[in-house]
Write a protein that holds these residues in place. Sequence first.
Motif, PDB file in Angstrom:
ATOM      1  N   TYR A  99       3.725  45.620  19.343  1.00 54.43           N
ATOM      2  CA  TYR A  99       2.749  43.816  20.074  1.00 54.43           C
ATOM      3  C   TYR A  99       3.439  43.423  20.788  1.00 54.43           C
ATOM      4  N   MET A 100       2.221  42.565  21.627  1.00 51.32           N
ATOM      5  CA  MET A 100       3.099  42.247  22.887  1.00 51.32           C
ATOM      6  C   MET A 100       2.939  40.864  23.012  1.00 51.32           C
ATOM      7  N   SER A 101       3.577  40.316  22.919  1.00 53.00           N
ATOM      8  CA  SER A 101       3.461  38.378  22.672  1.00 53.00           C
ATOM      9  C   SER A 101       3.724  37.994  24.205  1.00 53.00           C
ATOM     10  N   PRO A 102       2.491  37.842  25.346  1.00 52.45           N
ATOM     11  CA  PRO A 102       2.570  37.054  26.661  1.00 52.45           C
ATOM     12  C   PRO A 102       3.232  35.627  26.287  1.00 52.45           C
ATOM     13  N   GLN A 103       4.424  34.941  27.276  1.00 55.20           N
ATOM     14  CA  GLN A 103       4.683  33.978  26.714  1.00 55.20           C
ATOM     15  C   GLN A 103       3.488  32.293  27.371  1.00 55.20           C
ATOM     16  N   LEU A 104       2.462  32.418  26.868  1.00 55.58           N
ATOM     17  CA  LEU A 104       0.962  31.376  27.287  1.00 55.58           C
ATOM     18  C   LEU A 104       1.709  30.276  26.910  1.00 55.58           C
ATOM     19  N   TYR A 105       2.823  29.902  28.145  1.00 52.45           N
ATOM     20  CA  TYR A 105       3.013  28.500  27.685  1.00 52.45           C
ATOM     21  C   TYR A 105       2.837  26.964  27.734  1.00 52.45           C
ATOM     22  N   GLY A 116       2.420  34.115  22.613  1.00 58.03           N
ATOM     23  CA  GLY A 116       3.785  32.740  22.533  1.00 58.03           C
ATOM     24  C   GLY A 116       3.482  31.748  22.512  1.00 58.03           C
ATOM     25  N   GLN A 117       4.029  30.759  22.137  1.00 55.06           N
ATOM     26  CA  GLN A 117       3.252  28.953  22.563  1.00 55.06           C
ATOM     27  C   GLN A 117       4.441  28.324  22.603  1.00 55.06           C
ATOM     28  N   TYR A 118       4.232  27.273  23.288  1.00 56.43           N
ATOM     29  CA  TYR A 118       5.202  25.892  23.508  1.00 56.43           C
ATOM     30  C   TYR A 118       5.077  25.613  22.765  1.00 56.43           C
ATOM     31  N   THR A 119       5.976  25.786  21.158  1.00 60.31           N
ATOM     32  CA  THR A 119       5.356  24.903  20.501  1.00 60.31           C
ATOM     33  C   THR A 119       6.757  23.041  20.874  1.00 60.31           C
ATOM     34  N   SER A 120       7.822  23.670  21.449  1.00 63.88           N
ATOM     35  CA  SER A 120       8.818  22.762  21.665  1.00 63.88           C
ATOM     36  C   SER A 120       8.398  21.261  22.440  1.00 63.88           C
ATOM     37  N   ARG A 121       7.100  21.753  23.192  1.00 69.37           N
ATOM     38  CA  ARG A 121       6.655  20.992  24.601  1.00 69.37           C
ATOM     39  C   ARG A 121       6.251  19.367  23.695  1.00 69.37           C
ATOM     40  N   THR A 122       6.423  19.187  22.223  1.00 70.32           N
ATOM     41  CA  THR A 122       5.705  18.757  20.961  1.00 70.32           C
ATOM     42  C   THR A 122       6.831  17.186  21.581  1.00 70.32           C
ATOM     43  N   ASN A 123       8.031  18.073  21.919  1.00 67.62           N
ATOM     44  CA  ASN A 123       9.263  16.770  21.823  1.00 67.62           C
ATOM     45  C   ASN A 123       8.827  15.677  22.846  1.00 67.62           C
ATOM     46  N   PRO A 124       9.289  14.383  21.721  1.00 69.06           N
ATOM     47  CA  PRO A 124       8.577  13.081  23.188  1.00 69.06           C
ATOM     48  C   PRO A 124       9.848  12.853  24.058  1.00 69.06           C
ATOM     49  N   ALA A 125      10.553  14.009  24.258  1.00 71.60           N
ATOM     50  CA  ALA A 125      11.391  13.926  25.289  1.00 71.60           C
ATOM     51  C   ALA A 125      11.009  14.814  26.708  1.00 71.60           C
ATOM     52  N   ASP A 126      10.183  16.037  26.000  1.00 68.41           N
ATOM     53  CA  ASP A 126      10.148  17.218  26.827  1.00 68.41           C
ATOM     54  C   ASP A 126       9.026  17.687  26.511  1.00 68.41           C
ATOM     55  N   GLY A 127       8.469  17.372  27.285  1.00 63.03           N
ATOM     56  CA  GLY A 127       6.443  17.690  26.936  1.00 63.03           C
ATOM     57  C   GLY A 127       5.484  16.655  26.392  1.00 63.03           C
ATOM     58  N   ASN A 128       6.115  16.214  25.593  1.00 63.12           N
ATOM     59  CA  ASN A 128       5.221  15.181  24.534  1.00 63.12           C
ATOM     60  C   ASN A 128       4.149  15.615  23.824  1.00 63.12           C
ATOM     61  N   TRP A 129       3.942  16.969  24.481  1.00 62.42           N
ATOM     62  CA  TRP A 129       2.193  17.459  23.235  1.00 62.42           C
ATOM     63  C   TRP A 129       1.597  16.932  22.300  1.00 62.42           C
ATOM     64  N   LYS A 130       1.085  16.634  22.503  1.00 63.51           N
ATOM     65  CA  LYS A 130       0.140  16.104  20.969  1.00 63.51           C
ATOM     66  C   LYS A 130      -0.117  17.605  20.260  1.00 63.51           C
ATOM     67  N   ALA A 131       0.951  17.322  18.856  1.00 56.64           N
ATOM     68  CA  ALA A 131       0.448  18.486  17.625  1.00 56.64           C
ATOM     69  C   ALA A 131      -0.974  19.356  18.127  1.00 56.64           C
ATOM     70  N   THR A 132      -1.514  18.793  18.384  1.00 55.96           N
ATOM     71  CA  THR A 132      -3.440  19.401  18.662  1.00 55.96           C
ATOM     72  C   THR A 132      -3.087  20.216  18.888  1.00 55.96           C
TER      73      THR A 132
END
Length: 488
Positions: free
Chosen positions: A293-299, A329-345
């Motif tokens: 499996y290949m999991s390119p970090q699409l961050y 790969g997903q950069y789910t940690s960018r949902t951190n309000p202090a670092d990225g603040n991505w919406k969960a959507t």
Amino acid sequence: MIAALFAMSTTTTQAAPPELKREFRAAWVATVANIDYPTKPGLSVDQMKSEMVAILDKCAELKMNAIIFQVRPHADALYKSSYEPWSYYLTGKQGQAPTGGFDPLAFTIAEARKRGIQVHAWFNPYRADHPSHKSELTKDNIAVTRPDLVKPYGTFKWMIPTAKEVQDRSYNVFMEVATKYDVDGIHIDDYFYPYPVTTEGKKVDFPDAEFYASYLQSGGRLSKSDWRRKGVDDFVLRVHEGLKKDAPHVQFGISPFGIYRPGIPEGIKAGIDQYDELYADALKWYELGWCDYMSPQLYWPITQTPQAFPVLLNWWSQSNKKNIHLWPGQYTSRTNPADGNWKATEVTDQIELVRKDKGSTGTIHFSMKAIQNNWNGIADALKNSYAETAIIPESPWMKSPNPGTVEAVMDKKMPPSLRFSAPNPKGVGLFVLQDSTNRAITTAEPGAIQLVRDANSTVFIRIMDRVGKLGQFKAFTGYRLSAQAIER
């Protein structure tokens, strides 16, 4: 322990179990710098056990089915290794074992299998030390025993990737885990040659000049860049071939930087060229099928044009000549309000894009901390995205021990229960239990499950082997699954 429940539909008696969704739903559990586990060095064994159980319980609650567990952050080990010292991130002192014989990898595997969760062991093949490591290096650390093979680079220490002794050591480390621990995968990420260090605005060349000079003196003709890439290529291929020979049911996964090269595909921009700076030819490995499996970090976000998630996803999908698994790969940690603040959507919309893409069948979240902390409601959102139970996609090119047909015995006493096992436990990836209402429970361990009498329902049980192939089912008419935990 119930691993996955419950999606509902109309109640009818069936002659065969409902079709199960196939999707890889994983999270990286990083141990370097205590990112995810354990939360700090020096915890008691009971605390470390409790933290891992919490990780696995959260995965089970969200119907996730795998973790990518970092067991070699930098020439150290979160398991009993024959080659390397115990990790600082466990006890606060490199080389100091946890008390009572505690082995975090063995414990994690045992607890994960109860919950029907795969464990992929994640290694860094070349990093020898990290600035977050605050204790002294042990006498058996490779930076001490073979300083000729380890060079300082920036704030890190790095093994020489082209050195045969380095490749032998990392290969032996990988294969020891693959053959002695009941892991489902061996995983490496984007750290091949290190990301370039700059001084006064200029990139500092990696200090392997003496090794390249020796190569030229021996008659080598490759350019330094090609020589470096060949060293990494040789190691990747060796791991692939070694696993196929000695652990053919263990997947080999690679998670490279998400952009193959700047300008590929057209319009994509990147501040790093992994091909010419990390010396990682990820497209070559992918096209030749040197991994499972290949999991390119699409961050990057969906709408960030220079690195747009859907554009990169489509390119990787179309490049999949060997039809291996593509699990970005997903950069789910960018949902951190202090670092990225991505919406969960942003994360869940990316999951939907992956589902619509014919070439990809799941994703990996970086990292577990975001999900446990429920940053910006990401865990709540994933509960909706993962509402339906899913099992891992099948890998028909791989080989599994034959588990045999499931052995199941009904105890009709009240409350009724179904006890199940396998003729060959080594071949069991999962026991899969379903009923006519489309409830599903998975576990990798034999046991017994409480049932409920229901004249309009049938309970089905079968085994999924170590590479995702479902075996023959057995059916028990007049029952449905209950929400009770599996007893052992």
